[in-house]
Scaffold this active site. Structure first.
Site, short mmCIF file in Angstrom:
data_model
loop_
_atom_site.label_atom_id
_atom_site.label_comp_id
_atom_site.label_asym_id
_atom_site.label_seq_id
_atom_site.Cartn_x
_atom_site.Cartn_y
_atom_site.Cartn_z
N LYS A 179 0.84 -1.20 0.00
CA LYS A 179 0.00 0.00 0.00
C LYS A 179 0.88 1.26 0.00
CE LYS A 179 -1.67 2.14 3.30
NZ LYS A 179 -0.74 3.25 3.70
N THR A 190 2.46 6.06 5.01
CA THR A 190 3.17 4.85 5.21
C THR A 190 2.99 3.77 4.15
OG1 THR A 190 1.54 3.60 6.44
CG2 THR A 190 2.84 5.18 7.65
N ASN A 401 -2.70 17.42 -1.04
CA ASN A 401 -1.93 17.65 0.18
C ASN A 401 -2.32 18.91 0.91
OD1 ASN A 401 -0.06 15.38 0.53
ND2 ASN A 401 0.45 15.92 -1.58
N SER A 406 -8.63 19.24 5.64
CA SER A 406 -9.71 20.22 5.81
C SER A 406 -11.06 19.60 5.49
CB SER A 406 -9.43 21.45 4.96
OG SER A 406 -9.15 21.07 3.65
#
Lengths: 406, 406
Positions: A179, A190, A401, A406
């Site tokens: 992933k 990650t 990004n 938000s």
């Protein structure tokens, strides 16, 4: 938008590995966010982890457990990275390992924990603990495809592959899933990857095969130069096919496994780049003619990390000046720019430190239209070469990004 | 959109420096694209140049000329960087120097050439040569403001400043101008800066004052991590005030000049960042508590270069996980993350390697609204500190760099 990423094939089961994928409600409801691998008692496990000093709690715990005992369980949650959580994060991580170990009747050290998701929020450990009985009951041989989906966070597609290979009349299988790369998905961060084979392999040999394959795969991809806090890659040899582990690195079995692991890990690594944030192009930076591996990589990364080069690729602009400038700042000692040549696929654009006299902008523009492009750079100073894989830099990268939280 | 960049003040003339700004039509018509500095015969000149291996033809020529003789003329064109132009570029550059030297009745080595603009296109040297007589006739004492505008390429505002300072009852003046940083304007590339004082200074002392000031100013700013092929900064001491050059670095005059040069160069460097491509925020990354300068800078640049940190600033998102991850990958040996603290202005967001217990997202969001923000990072391992200046990473950065040549 993924570049040239195929739908997930049917992943082949590995004898000695059982998998369950269940809902724990770590961050979202109605989402199978907990993956449990059960490994046969004969299994040997190798792993590599992030080099980031701010590594996550599960990385600390997994490293420690791996030193103490042979793993029997891999416990993976999405939705929360348990990173930037200090001492409290370690307590929560150990709590989940303890609970699983008790239910399974094994020591705590046989559980390797992995987390991926938001950084800096408290891991809801009890939700994971509450889901463990269901996971243990649901273990089955054929859940690799479900696991590939289960470990996804904001990846747009699941990533996995299988290999079958024959050595001395014996057929072996290797399957792996992965992933999101590095900090490619910043808070849902990650890279995680899990591979298993049914071969029996000595632990130090397995670690060496994994470490070597990591160098040419996961350690040769970059989206934005950021390294995550949770990266981990695990390779399991279950020993289901034969009891005696292979110990000789020069044996036919070890050589064959090494080739297959490298091939599958490179494919998985490239899948991660293809699914890079906002990616519209898949770019191979191939540096040859280097005096050593380090300078090949320095040049390849300088080009692959350059926001100016990456935005030019997004714009399909054959802006070779930006590539030269990136090569020039890579810090290669006493680089003779008059020996440097640069190609876009098979089109030579730079020669003797300047534009190739035969080069025409229209030819470069034609090559740049493709969604997969190789930048080939010959440094003209030696026999070493290396490759780094990256993607372009688009509006969507900034959008993803900047808007993410938000 | 520049962040907090004031209109250009009236720049003070420097006795011993005359300037002309004329139209040569290098790339565009009706644009004053050629700037000529004439330096008094008593002048001493120091310079620093780009470290990029693919440096432009004028950088090669200027370095060589500076080694041979004391410069009398600085010849600066915009519209064409004469970079990536190979041997032919050197010929064209020398042609312009030769022509000016002949007209002025001085040796070729007394001319230092500078170019900024598109990379990889042939310099129209004859157009520059044709404009030289008009430039020589137009030299005047008071053209610093015109020169600040004349060296602009895609900068949105001219950049310059003056200082007056008194030493032992004598008043000295220092004036400087600068344009676009590093590869901030990729093809219209290159940071250029020109400073002059009326003090008389020994050449090696002047070079040492310039090199030291460069370290804390132009070498501490970054827009995108790319280094240009043409960067140059020149400091001239005309000696108009007194005939005997200052040679003692510990003298009151040398100390005062050094302080003023550092102050003005830092201001110019910050102006370049404030005018960064697509910049909406001016960010100071202040690293303290380091074991040495190098690790302070490594951490500061890791944070300042991180696209994830920069997009978070654009989004006014107090995403401290991204800052920690950048610190963690900076390669500081044996970093104890439990000693690391991070502040946004005066708000502590990280403590003991995790979120400060008193920190609330709303507080962070409030700080992030400002257009000027300091990220303060205490590594808790020593007494060294350093600062790097950068801007955020916006849609407009991608837009400017993806659309630039189309």
């Amino acid at each position: 938008m993924a570049v040239g990423l195929e739908p997930l094939p049917a992943l082949k089961p590995i004898a000695g590995v059982r998998i369950a994928v269940v809902e724990a409600g770590v961050r979202y409801k109605n989402r199978r966010d907990l993956v449990l691998f059960e490994l046969a008692a004969s299994s040997v496990t190798a792993a590599v982890f992030t080099q980031n000093a701010f590594c996550a709690a599960p990385v600390h715990v997994a490293r420690h457990h791996l030193d103490v005992a042979a793993p029997r369980y891999l416990l993976i949650n999405t939705g929360n990275a348990n990173a930037g959580t200090g001492q409290e994060g370690l307590v929560h991580c150990r709590h989940t390992c303890n609970a699983l170990a008790k239910l399974a009747g094994e020591p705590e050290w046989t559980v390797l924990p992995f987390s991926t998701g938001v950084i800096g929020e408290t891991l809801p450990a009890q939700r994971i603990v509450d889901a463990l009985p269901q996971a243990l009951q649901g273990l089955k041989d054929t859940a690799w495809n479900e696991a590939a989906i289960g470990i996804m966070t904001t990846d747009t597609l699941p990533k996995g592959g299988s290999r079958q290979f024959e050595v001395a009349g014996q057929m072996y299988t290797l399957t792996g899933i992965a992933k999101g790369a590095g900090m490619i998905r910043p808070n849902m961060a990650t890279m995680l990857s899990f591979l298993a084979t049914d071969m029996a392999v000595d632990k130090s040999l397995l670690q060496s095969i994994l470490s070597q394959a990591t160098q040419s795969s996961f350690n040769r991809i970059t989206i934005d130069g950021d390294t995550s806090t949770n990266d981990a890659c695990v390779l399991v040899a279950t020993g289901a096919i034969h009891a005696t582990p292979i110990t000789d690195a020069s044996s036919e079995e070890a050589q064959a496994l090494s080739v297959q692991v490298q091939s599958l890990m490179l494919e998985l690594a490239q899948m991660i780049v293809r699914d890079g944030e906002g990616a519209t192009k898949f770019i191979t930076v191939h540096v040859l003619g280097g005096g050593n591996t380090e300078e090949c990589c320095d040049v390849a990364y300088a080009v692959a990390h350059s926001p100016l080069v990456k935005t030019a690729f997004f714009a399909s602009d054959p802006n070779w000046g930006r590539i030269l400038a990136a090569i020039g700042r890579a810090g290669v000692p006493a680089l003779d720019v008059n020996k440097v040549q640069v190609w876009l696929n098979d089109l030579r654009i730079c020669w003797l430190g300047a534009a190739d006299p035969e080069y025409r902008e229209a030819l470069g523009a034609e090559v740049m239209k493709a969604s997969e492009i190789t930048v080939r750079i010959d440094l003209g100073r030696g026999a070493f070469e290396d490759r780094v894989y990256t993607c372009d830099f688009s509006y969507d990268y900034v959008k993803i990004n900047a808007d993410y939280r938000s």
